[in-house]
Design a protein around this motif. Structure first.
Motif, PDB file in Angstrom:
ATOM      1  N   PHE A  25     -38.743   8.403 -38.518  1.00 17.14           N
ATOM      2  CA  PHE A  25     -38.550   6.882 -38.412  1.00 17.14           C
ATOM      3  C   PHE A  25     -38.311   6.292 -39.870  1.00 17.14           C
ATOM      4  CE2 PHE A  25     -40.652   7.924 -34.539  1.00 17.14           C
ATOM      5  CZ  PHE A  25     -39.703   7.848 -33.439  1.00 17.14           C
ATOM      6  N   GLY A  74     -40.345   6.198 -42.102  1.00 15.00           N
ATOM      7  CA  GLY A  74     -41.559   5.498 -42.862  1.00 15.00           C
ATOM      8  C   GLY A  74     -41.597   4.233 -41.915  1.00 15.00           C
ATOM      9  N   SER A  75     -40.979   3.561 -41.072  1.00 15.00           N
ATOM     10  CA  SER A  75     -41.099   2.503 -40.384  1.00 15.00           C
ATOM     11  C   SER A  75     -41.790   2.533 -39.047  1.00 15.00           C
ATOM     12  CB  SER A  75     -39.621   1.867 -39.943  1.00 15.00           C
ATOM     13  OG  SER A  75     -39.889   0.642 -39.252  1.00 15.00           O
ATOM     14  N   LEU A  76     -43.138   1.982 -39.117  1.00 12.90           N
ATOM     15  CA  LEU A  76     -44.217   1.896 -38.203  1.00 12.90           C
ATOM     16  C   LEU A  76     -43.463   0.932 -36.952  1.00 12.90           C
ATOM     17  CD1 LEU A  76     -46.647   2.835 -36.987  1.00 12.90           C
ATOM     18  CD2 LEU A  76     -47.850   0.780 -38.135  1.00 12.90           C
ATOM     19  N   PRO A  77     -42.771  -0.042 -37.326  1.00 16.33           N
ATOM     20  CA  PRO A  77     -42.388  -0.878 -36.198  1.00 16.33           C
ATOM     21  C   PRO A  77     -41.149  -0.121 -35.389  1.00 16.33           C
ATOM     22  CG  PRO A  77     -42.494  -2.298 -38.367  1.00 16.33           C
ATOM     23  CD  PRO A  77     -42.793  -0.918 -38.470  1.00 16.33           C
ATOM     24  N   ALA A  78     -40.418   0.624 -36.076  1.00  9.35           N
ATOM     25  CA  ALA A  78     -39.054   1.422 -35.606  1.00  9.35           C
ATOM     26  C   ALA A  78     -39.922   2.504 -34.502  1.00  9.35           C
ATOM     27  CB  ALA A  78     -38.422   2.116 -36.494  1.00  9.35           C
ATOM     28  N   ASP A  87     -42.883   8.908 -41.079  1.00  7.21           N
ATOM     29  CA  ASP A  87     -42.171   8.963 -42.247  1.00  7.21           C
ATOM     30  C   ASP A  87     -40.748   9.786 -42.009  1.00  7.21           C
ATOM     31  OD1 ASP A  87     -43.820   7.642 -43.809  1.00  7.21           O
ATOM     32  OD2 ASP A  87     -44.948   9.498 -44.750  1.00  7.21           O
TER      33      ASP A  87
END
Length: 123
Positions: free
Chosen positions: A85, A87-91, A82
């Protein structure tokens, strides 16, 4: 679950508790002396701090967890993604994999987790 933050030394101590719980506070002091070289007083001080953070409880000299190891580290991972990134798990996975190549086993594990989540959404 509330946000619980602990440092590296506290994390090592917490791992000793999780691996041995339920454990008496005196045995815990011995274990921490063997594993990380702490004196009894240091162990009791850190234990008191972790109990105040509601990660563990010490009732009648027996220490048990209020939060499982898995739940705690899941929360830490979520917070890291969070904050770092957006909150972006792909990032996060993209950033992680640019510096460290994922093994075939890791790729298969990630694919398995994703498939489980797809199946959960279908229910």
């Amino acid at each position: 679950m509330k946000d619980i933050q602990i440092g590296t030394a506290e994390s090592k101590f917490a791992d000793i508790i999780w691996a041995n719980e339920p454990v008496t506070s005196s045995h815990l002091a011995k274990l921490s002396e063997e594993a990380i070289g702490w004196k009894k007083s240091t162990s009791f001080t850190v234990l008191k701090r972790l109990c105040k953070k509601e990660l563990f409880k010490n009732e009648n000299g027996t220490v048990t967890s209020l939060v499982t190891r898995g739940d705690f580290y899941s929360l830490c991972g979520e917070k890291f993604v969070d904050e770092g990134f957006g909150g972006s798990l792909p990032a996060f996975v993209a950033a992680f994999s640019t510096r460290r190549r994922l093994s075939q086993k890791q790729i298969e594990e990630i694919e398995r987790v994703l498939q489980e989540h797809r199946e959960d959404q279908d229910d």
